[in-house]
Enzyme design. Sequence first.
Site, PDB file in Angstrom:
ATOM      1  N   GLY A  53       0.787  -1.234   0.000  1.00  0.00           N
ATOM      2  CA  GLY A  53       0.000   0.000   0.000  1.00  0.00           C
ATOM      3  C   GLY A  53       0.809   1.269   0.000  1.00  0.00           C
ATOM      4  N   GLY A  54       1.784   1.374  -0.917  1.00  0.00           N
ATOM      5  CA  GLY A  54       2.609   2.576  -0.972  1.00  0.00           C
ATOM      6  C   GLY A  54       3.729   2.502   0.048  1.00  0.00           C
ATOM      7  N   GLN A 131      -1.015   1.800   7.011  1.00  0.00           N
ATOM      8  CA  GLN A 131      -2.037   1.223   6.128  1.00  0.00           C
ATOM      9  C   GLN A 131      -3.100   0.554   7.001  1.00  0.00           C
ATOM     10  OE1 GLN A 131      -3.690   0.744   3.512  1.00  0.00           O
ATOM     11  NE2 GLN A 131      -2.528   1.620   1.836  1.00  0.00           N
ATOM     12  N   GLY A 179      -3.710  -4.694  -5.110  1.00  0.00           N
ATOM     13  CA  GLY A 179      -4.097  -4.835  -6.508  1.00  0.00           C
ATOM     14  C   GLY A 179      -3.682  -6.160  -7.106  1.00  0.00           C
ATOM     15  N   SER A 266      -2.059   2.552  -6.155  1.00  0.00           N
ATOM     16  CA  SER A 266      -2.032   3.175  -4.818  1.00  0.00           C
ATOM     17  C   SER A 266      -2.241   4.682  -4.935  1.00  0.00           C
ATOM     18  CB  SER A 266      -0.710   2.854  -4.113  1.00  0.00           C
ATOM     19  OG  SER A 266      -0.631   1.492  -3.785  1.00  0.00           O
ATOM     20  N   ALA A 267      -3.342   5.050  -5.602  1.00  0.00           N
ATOM     21  CA  ALA A 267      -3.636   6.463  -5.851  1.00  0.00           C
ATOM     22  C   ALA A 267      -3.902   7.239  -4.565  1.00  0.00           C
ATOM     23  CB  ALA A 267      -4.841   6.578  -6.788  1.00  0.00           C
ATOM     24  N   HIS A 268      -4.179   6.531  -3.478  1.00  0.00           N
ATOM     25  CA  HIS A 268      -4.401   7.209  -2.193  1.00  0.00           C
ATOM     26  C   HIS A 268      -3.171   7.986  -1.741  1.00  0.00           C
ATOM     27  CE1 HIS A 268      -2.389   3.466  -1.019  1.00  0.00           C
ATOM     28  NE2 HIS A 268      -1.912   4.169  -0.009  1.00  0.00           N
ATOM     29  N   CYS A 411     -11.705 -16.092   4.433  1.00  0.00           N
ATOM     30  CA  CYS A 411     -13.016 -16.673   4.212  1.00  0.00           C
ATOM     31  C   CYS A 411     -14.061 -15.688   4.725  1.00  0.00           C
ATOM     32  CB  CYS A 411     -13.078 -17.987   4.989  1.00  0.00           C
ATOM     33  SG  CYS A 411     -14.606 -18.876   4.895  1.00  0.00           S
TER      34      CYS A 411
END
Length: 556
Positions: A53-54, A131, A179, A266-268, A411
């Site tokens: 996440g970046g 994150q 992703g 990870s455009a955030h 799950c």
Amino acid sequence: MTDPRFDPSRHIRAPRGNQLTCKSWLTEAAYRMIQNNLDAEVAEHPQSLVVYGGIGRAARNWECYDKILETLRRLEDDETLLVQSGKPVGVFKTHENAPRVLIANSNLVPHWANWEHFNELDKKGLMMYGQMTAGSWIYIGSQGIVQGTYETFFAVANQHFGGKPQGRWILTGGLGGMGGAQPLAATMAGFSMIAVECDETRIDFRLKTRYVDRKATTLDEALAIVEDAKQSGKAVSVGLLGNAADVFAELVARGITPDVVTDQTSAHDPVHGYLPQGWTVAQWRDKQKTAAAEITAAAKKSMAVQVRAMLTLQQRGAATLDYGNNIRQMALEEGVENAFDFPGFVPAYVRPLFCEGIGPFRWVALSGDPEDIYKTDQKVKELIPDDPHLHNWLDMAKERIAFQGLPARICWVGLKDRARLGQAFNEMVKNGELKAPIVIGRDHLDSGSVASPNRETESMRDGSDAVSDWPLLNALLNTAGGATWVSLHHGGGVGMGFSQHSGVVIVCDGTDAASERLGRVLRNDPGTGVMRHADAGYDIAVNCAREQGLDLPMLK
């Protein structure tokens, strides 16, 4: 100046087996899981402490990481370690049923809750971006989001294509830790996929772990692979080396419309998470430490190009959805006034599940033996015999998902099932069916643990999208219930200023005390999700609360 967060000599792997390094399995679980987060099979950039996440990290720097492990090794059964943004700051006397670790990551007073202020603190060594499951030590690799993505694509197929995804394809961007789950989830759901990724090493990693089928270096090559698969009646996933904004815009220019369009770059994080158009990866990484404002401006401009392309493809008939990376917000700030014309995946496809407390329940075999996971898979089938969709997921997961680090399973189950599954796993540890304890956790993306107006709580029925009391109550209740470790984070998934969320982890060590804790925590945790949605007026949640006997004083 030496970066205290980068150490090329580090090669981390969690201990396996049933021998303790710490004083109990409760602390041993945390000890193993923080290390598992940084296993090279699991983490994106482990030698920089980056999990996914970046810049989502497991610890603030290597000194803090070492001190966390040292402290866990000596922690007593009636003590609790406090971790502030990846730094171990205190050990306090509590009691045996209290959490062994309490974690707070990336939290800022709202007025200062932005990337600029965070980056200042980060440079000074005063903060860390946690994150969601990076800083809460329960990341399990891309499997952690595979089922959620699969469930979303399954719902897309049902809503838009009559449950028949065969011969159709999805366009997306991003093959990072989150992703990277998309290609496998797509083919599991019956779709083909082209996933655009600017970092070739990420494509190669997804090939190695069998999350993506093929690699292409040109759009023509990728389209040809998808077309061949369509002709043969098969689903195929392609990792396309390129820039997402370039590729999405090129498809618009060519008049080619995918069946489904989304994005998980990870455009955030506009500095570390999105390659601007016209830049090489090397240029981008070189400037990240010295030119954050320049990168942010260029990245957001490129995001606007991509979102405009997504809107055009939506107008041309593609089922288009935001997958929770805040790219619409970035484009809106860049002048794309209709950026939110395509919906987020939660209100469009997932919220009915949240109303029943159903979300990403996960567990990890601390033994390191895959057989322990296969035995728990079978136990889930025994306890939930009348859910063919769930059974199909477990079968596909066993066949197609490669374990990363310690063997794990995810799950999606809800309020009525989590506690009894946890207690059943605990009994399996107690009677020796499993070689070592099991650790149970979840993503922070869950029904009652997050406030995120551009993702999980987008378009709430009562307008309470931005109310963040709910994840705070969730964290407090899980602490009171006796979870093994509890975390409270800010900014996960969508970036600084846009989310608050909590995590929970609990250990099945085979003891009667653990069974009692599991019964409390694994009912209360999803119960807060049902409560939150019932309070917002969702009939499914109201009915679930009544059926499951939740005591909600304001429920009429």
